[in-house]
Design a protein around this motif. Structure first.
Motif, PDB file in Angstrom:
ATOM      1  N   ARG A 325       0.926 -15.978  -0.514  1.00  0.00           N
ATOM      2  CA  ARG A 325       0.869 -17.367  -0.063  1.00  0.00           C
ATOM      3  C   ARG A 325      -0.541 -17.695   0.406  1.00  0.00           C
ATOM      4  O   ARG A 325      -1.323 -16.796   0.755  1.00  0.00           O
ATOM      5  CB  ARG A 325       1.863 -17.602   1.102  1.00  0.00           C
ATOM      6  CG  ARG A 325       3.325 -17.499   0.711  1.00  0.00           C
ATOM      7  CD  ARG A 325       3.728 -18.617  -0.270  1.00  0.00           C
ATOM      8  NE  ARG A 325       5.110 -18.484  -0.733  1.00  0.00           N
ATOM      9  CZ  ARG A 325       5.474 -17.885  -1.877  1.00  0.00           C
ATOM     10  NH1 ARG A 325       4.562 -17.333  -2.659  1.00  0.00           N
ATOM     11  NH2 ARG A 325       6.731 -17.839  -2.233  1.00  0.00           N
ATOM     12  N   ASN A 326      -0.836 -18.985   0.462  1.00  0.00           N
ATOM     13  CA  ASN A 326      -2.142 -19.458   0.927  1.00  0.00           C
ATOM     14  C   ASN A 326      -2.547 -18.798   2.232  1.00  0.00           C
ATOM     15  O   ASN A 326      -1.778 -18.804   3.184  1.00  0.00           O
ATOM     16  CB  ASN A 326      -2.077 -20.967   1.195  1.00  0.00           C
ATOM     17  CG  ASN A 326      -2.426 -21.741  -0.051  1.00  0.00           C
ATOM     18  OD1 ASN A 326      -3.041 -21.192  -0.964  1.00  0.00           O
ATOM     19  ND2 ASN A 326      -2.038 -22.989  -0.083  1.00  0.00           N
ATOM     20  N   GLY A 327      -3.738 -18.247   2.265  1.00  0.00           N
ATOM     21  CA  GLY A 327      -4.244 -17.693   3.512  1.00  0.00           C
ATOM     22  C   GLY A 327      -4.082 -16.183   3.619  1.00  0.00           C
ATOM     23  O   GLY A 327      -4.697 -15.558   4.476  1.00  0.00           O
ATOM     24  N   ASP A 328      -3.290 -15.566   2.763  1.00  0.00           N
ATOM     25  CA  ASP A 328      -3.159 -14.104   2.803  1.00  0.00           C
ATOM     26  C   ASP A 328      -4.522 -13.475   2.503  1.00  0.00           C
ATOM     27  O   ASP A 328      -5.222 -13.900   1.592  1.00  0.00           O
ATOM     28  CB  ASP A 328      -2.143 -13.624   1.753  1.00  0.00           C
ATOM     29  CG  ASP A 328      -0.706 -13.951   2.140  1.00  0.00           C
ATOM     30  OD1 ASP A 328      -0.473 -14.256   3.327  1.00  0.00           O
ATOM     31  OD2 ASP A 328       0.170 -13.912   1.261  1.00  0.00           O
ATOM     32  N   LEU A 331      -7.757  -7.822  -1.067  1.00  0.00           N
ATOM     33  CA  LEU A 331      -8.835  -7.236  -1.862  1.00  0.00           C
ATOM     34  C   LEU A 331      -8.281  -7.174  -3.282  1.00  0.00           C
ATOM     35  O   LEU A 331      -7.212  -6.604  -3.500  1.00  0.00           O
ATOM     36  CB  LEU A 331      -9.123  -5.814  -1.390  1.00  0.00           C
ATOM     37  CG  LEU A 331     -10.318  -5.555  -0.507  1.00  0.00           C
ATOM     38  CD1 LEU A 331     -10.302  -4.100  -0.066  1.00  0.00           C
ATOM     39  CD2 LEU A 331     -11.612  -5.860  -1.230  1.00  0.00           C
ATOM     40  N   VAL A 332      -8.999  -7.793  -4.201  1.00  0.00           N
ATOM     41  CA  VAL A 332      -8.525  -7.893  -5.561  1.00  0.00           C
ATOM     42  C   VAL A 332      -9.453  -7.072  -6.460  1.00  0.00           C
ATOM     43  O   VAL A 332     -10.655  -7.276  -6.456  1.00  0.00           O
ATOM     44  CB  VAL A 332      -8.537  -9.377  -5.983  1.00  0.00           C
ATOM     45  CG1 VAL A 332      -8.401  -9.521  -7.477  1.00  0.00           C
ATOM     46  CG2 VAL A 332      -7.439 -10.138  -5.267  1.00  0.00           C
ATOM     47  N   SER A 333      -8.910  -6.112  -7.201  1.00  0.00           N
ATOM     48  CA  SER A 333      -9.741  -5.298  -8.099  1.00  0.00           C
ATOM     49  C   SER A 333      -9.220  -5.422  -9.520  1.00  0.00           C
ATOM     50  O   SER A 333      -8.015  -5.481  -9.741  1.00  0.00           O
ATOM     51  CB  SER A 333      -9.688  -3.822  -7.698  1.00  0.00           C
ATOM     52  OG  SER A 333     -10.011  -3.668  -6.345  1.00  0.00           O
ATOM     53  N   GLY A 334     -10.138  -5.448 -10.461  1.00  0.00           N
ATOM     54  CA  GLY A 334      -9.725  -5.566 -11.851  1.00  0.00           C
ATOM     55  C   GLY A 334     -10.892  -5.718 -12.775  1.00  0.00           C
ATOM     56  O   GLY A 334     -12.015  -5.317 -12.463  1.00  0.00           O
ATOM     57  N   GLY A 335     -10.639  -6.315 -13.922  1.00  0.00           N
ATOM     58  CA  GLY A 335     -11.694  -6.553 -14.898  1.00  0.00           C
ATOM     59  C   GLY A 335     -11.807  -8.043 -15.160  1.00  0.00           C
ATOM     60  O   GLY A 335     -10.824  -8.773 -15.040  1.00  0.00           O
ATOM     61  N   GLU A 351      -4.817  -5.093  -2.856  1.00  0.00           N
ATOM     62  CA  GLU A 351      -4.677  -4.577  -1.504  1.00  0.00           C
ATOM     63  C   GLU A 351      -4.425  -5.756  -0.585  1.00  0.00           C
ATOM     64  O   GLU A 351      -5.262  -6.637  -0.479  1.00  0.00           O
ATOM     65  CB  GLU A 351      -5.935  -3.815  -1.091  1.00  0.00           C
ATOM     66  CG  GLU A 351      -6.059  -2.475  -1.796  1.00  0.00           C
ATOM     67  CD  GLU A 351      -7.482  -1.935  -1.809  1.00  0.00           C
ATOM     68  OE1 GLU A 351      -7.862  -1.257  -0.857  1.00  0.00           O
ATOM     69  OE2 GLU A 351      -8.205  -2.225  -2.777  1.00  0.00           O
ATOM     70  N   ILE A 352      -3.272  -5.767   0.034  1.00  0.00           N
ATOM     71  CA  ILE A 352      -2.960  -6.841   0.966  1.00  0.00           C
ATOM     72  C   ILE A 352      -3.392  -6.378   2.349  1.00  0.00           C
ATOM     73  O   ILE A 352      -2.913  -5.375   2.864  1.00  0.00           O
ATOM     74  CB  ILE A 352      -1.460  -7.189   0.946  1.00  0.00           C
ATOM     75  CG1 ILE A 352      -1.047  -7.632  -0.464  1.00  0.00           C
ATOM     76  CG2 ILE A 352      -1.145  -8.271   1.963  1.00  0.00           C
ATOM     77  CD1 ILE A 352       0.425  -7.953  -0.611  1.00  0.00           C
ATOM     78  N   LEU A 353      -4.367  -7.094   2.928  1.00  0.00           N
ATOM     79  CA  LEU A 353      -4.912  -6.689   4.219  1.00  0.00           C
ATOM     80  C   LEU A 353      -4.170  -7.367   5.363  1.00  0.00           C
ATOM     81  O   LEU A 353      -3.901  -6.753   6.383  1.00  0.00           O
ATOM     82  CB  LEU A 353      -6.399  -7.039   4.284  1.00  0.00           C
ATOM     83  CG  LEU A 353      -7.253  -6.482   3.127  1.00  0.00           C
ATOM     84  CD1 LEU A 353      -8.664  -6.995   3.209  1.00  0.00           C
ATOM     85  CD2 LEU A 353      -7.234  -4.955   3.122  1.00  0.00           C
ATOM     86  N   PRO A 405       1.538  -5.508   4.204  1.00  0.00           N
ATOM     87  CA  PRO A 405       0.191  -5.084   3.837  1.00  0.00           C
ATOM     88  C   PRO A 405       0.243  -3.708   3.172  1.00  0.00           C
ATOM     89  O   PRO A 405       1.118  -2.912   3.478  1.00  0.00           O
ATOM     90  CB  PRO A 405      -0.539  -5.013   5.180  1.00  0.00           C
ATOM     91  CG  PRO A 405       0.233  -5.923   6.077  1.00  0.00           C
ATOM     92  CD  PRO A 405       1.665  -5.790   5.640  1.00  0.00           C
ATOM     93  N   GLY A 406      -0.677  -3.464   2.262  1.00  0.00           N
ATOM     94  CA  GLY A 406      -0.687  -2.168   1.581  1.00  0.00           C
ATOM     95  C   GLY A 406      -1.356  -2.273   0.223  1.00  0.00           C
ATOM     96  O   GLY A 406      -1.887  -3.322  -0.140  1.00  0.00           O
ATOM     97  N   VAL A 407      -1.315  -1.164  -0.504  1.00  0.00           N
ATOM     98  CA  VAL A 407      -1.927  -1.103  -1.834  1.00  0.00           C
ATOM     99  C   VAL A 407      -0.826  -1.257  -2.879  1.00  0.00           C
ATOM    100  O   VAL A 407       0.197  -0.583  -2.809  1.00  0.00           O
ATOM    101  CB  VAL A 407      -2.632   0.259  -2.051  1.00  0.00           C
ATOM    102  CG1 VAL A 407      -3.264   0.334  -3.436  1.00  0.00           C
ATOM    103  CG2 VAL A 407      -3.680   0.498  -0.975  1.00  0.00           C
TER     104      VAL A 407
END
Ligand SMILES: [Zn+2]
Length: 442
Positions: A325-328, A331-335, A351-353, A405-407
């Protein structure tokens, strides 16, 4: 003298595999000269987002200690073996061999990191080869695409983390045929070696993951933390076809090396197609479900909005993304890739912080009658229909988030070779590498 050999692009969509070429070289040199490489052959995975890769964008490196007398003959043998096992008729295949006669320096290591995270050009590779006194042999005259991988493989040193893979090869007459390994034995192997082997079996889809699907010579590959565990794991497999042999590789697979050594941290530079990217930001749009079940959302970072796509094939990850949701904080990893004419991030790891608190308002309960009040008109508050109790403030309800939160990663079947599986968190290696053990080569 020390000879390092980098080899790339021997494979094609129709068969072949750079690891098999390495296997043939190691066997030939052992049989003819009784010399083994100094270390496990390196299986080097590079940027998984480059458009011209064949299967997994993998290259290989071998290191030998040789006498000056043997040098020329052995190099000749290596070139012949690469030729014999490359699919030269296939237009897109441009095999290249890079030879380094002294210690691989810092510049080549930096080039490896570049090829791991960005799209590098042939020109850059050829320039560096000249500067570093690396001899390059291209098996096709007109194109030198393979030079990039061969040179990157030379420079590949796995400093912080690495894993191993035991690759089992089929006999030629079975290439292209159905692979015969008892799937029950794969599950037994997985249970017996967990958590020191990974990506063996997909329990949700009931699919064996150690066997590839193409016509290449690989029967199966077992990935794990150390050579001894891999040999033990191989002992569990009930293989129901003839095999040529096997070899253990040291590799950057399963280490997240591409995210760890991210080059060009500047967002503007990375937001071109085919790069590896990792950004921190806040979700700035509700996830939208696209046709086909893919999910799109936006992340705002340094007041710039970046679109992120999570493909349907990601499975569990796709379901998680829908709940953002808005504001979460994420960390976004990809190509990076182009999607609907726009550069966006193809999500490989989330990764949700921090999750935002979602608040909802509703009519309060009347303290006298214990029933819910009714909303009066705009800005007039609430009133109990039974006793006439009135109040201005609504009740604030905090919505329960079905997310923590987590990976979060895609299903193992759609994970990239380089992606670090969850079970490897905490198993990263920083110590000295394992020496060659009895049975690593058969
Ligand atoms: Zn009341």
């Amino acid at each position: 003298m020390l000879l390092s050999i980098g080899i790339d692009d021997t494979d094609s969509y129709t068969g072949g595999c750079p690891t098999y070429v390495a296997y043939r070289i190691v066997k030939n040199i052992k049989n003819s000269y009784n010399i083994l490489p100094k270390d496990y052959p390196h299986l080097v995975r590079l940027n998984p987002n480059v458009p011209y890769k064949t299967k997994g964008n993998g290259a290989v490196k071998l290191v030998y200690e040789l006498s000056e007398l043997q040098k020329e003959e052995i190099i000749q043998k290596i070139v012949e073996t690469v030729k014999e096992n490359s699919y030269l008729d296939y237009e897109e295949t441009d095999p290249a061999i890079a030879l380094c006669f002294n210690n691989v320096g810092e510049e080549l290591y930096k080039f490896y990191l570049k090829a791991l995270t960005t799209l590098v050009t042939e020109e850059l590779a050829i320039d560096l080869a000249e500067k570093s006194k690396v001899e390059v042999i291209s098996l096709k005259k007109d194109s030198k695409k393979g030079v990039i991988g061969a040179l990157a493989a030379l420079g590949a040193t796995f400093l912080d983390d690495y894993t191993y893979e035991l690759l089992i090869y089929r006999v030629k007459e079975n290439f292209g045929k159905k692979r015969r390994i008892d799937s029950e034995s794969v599950r037994e192997m997985d249970a017996a070696t967990y958590p020191f082997t990974f990506n063996n079996y997909d329990y949700e889809r009931k699919r064996v993951l150690i066997t590839p699907h193409g016509p290449d010579p690989v029967l199966a590959g077992i990935r794990g933390e150390d050579p001894r565990t891999l040999l033990k794991a191989a002992g569990y497999l009930k293989i129901e076809e003839r095999i040529e042999g096997w070899m253990i590789f040291i590799t950057n697979q399963g280490t997240d090396a591409h995210f760890t050594y991210l080059q060009g941290k500047n967002l503007e530079n990375s937001l071109k197609p085919f790069n590896v990217i990792k950004i921190y930001g806040k979700v700035s749009s509700m996830p939208i479900i696209l046709p086909g079940g893919h999910v799109k959302f936006e992340v705002e970072t340094n007041s710039k909005s970046v679109e992120v796509i999570c493909f349907k094939e990601s499975g569990k990850l796709n379901n998680i993304v829908r709940k953002l949701r808005n504001g979460d904080e994420v960390l976004v990893s990809g190509g990076t890739r182009e999607f609907y004419n726009k550069v966006c991030i193809n999500l490989e790891k989330l990764e949700i912080l921090k999750l935002v608190e979602l608040k909802k308002t509703r009519a309060p309960i009347c303290p006298n009658c214990n029933v819910r009040c009714k909303k009066k008109g705009k800005r007039q508050g609430y009133e109990c229909e039974k006793c006439g109790f009135r109040c201005k403030e609504p009740e604030i309800v905090i919505e329960k988030r079905e997310l923590s939160p987590g990976v979060y990663l895609p299903d193992s079947a759609s994970m990239r070779h380089l992606a670090k599986p969850l079970q490897r968190y905490g198993l990263q290696k920083h110590k000295k590498k394992f020496p060659l053990i009895e049975g690593w080569l058969r």
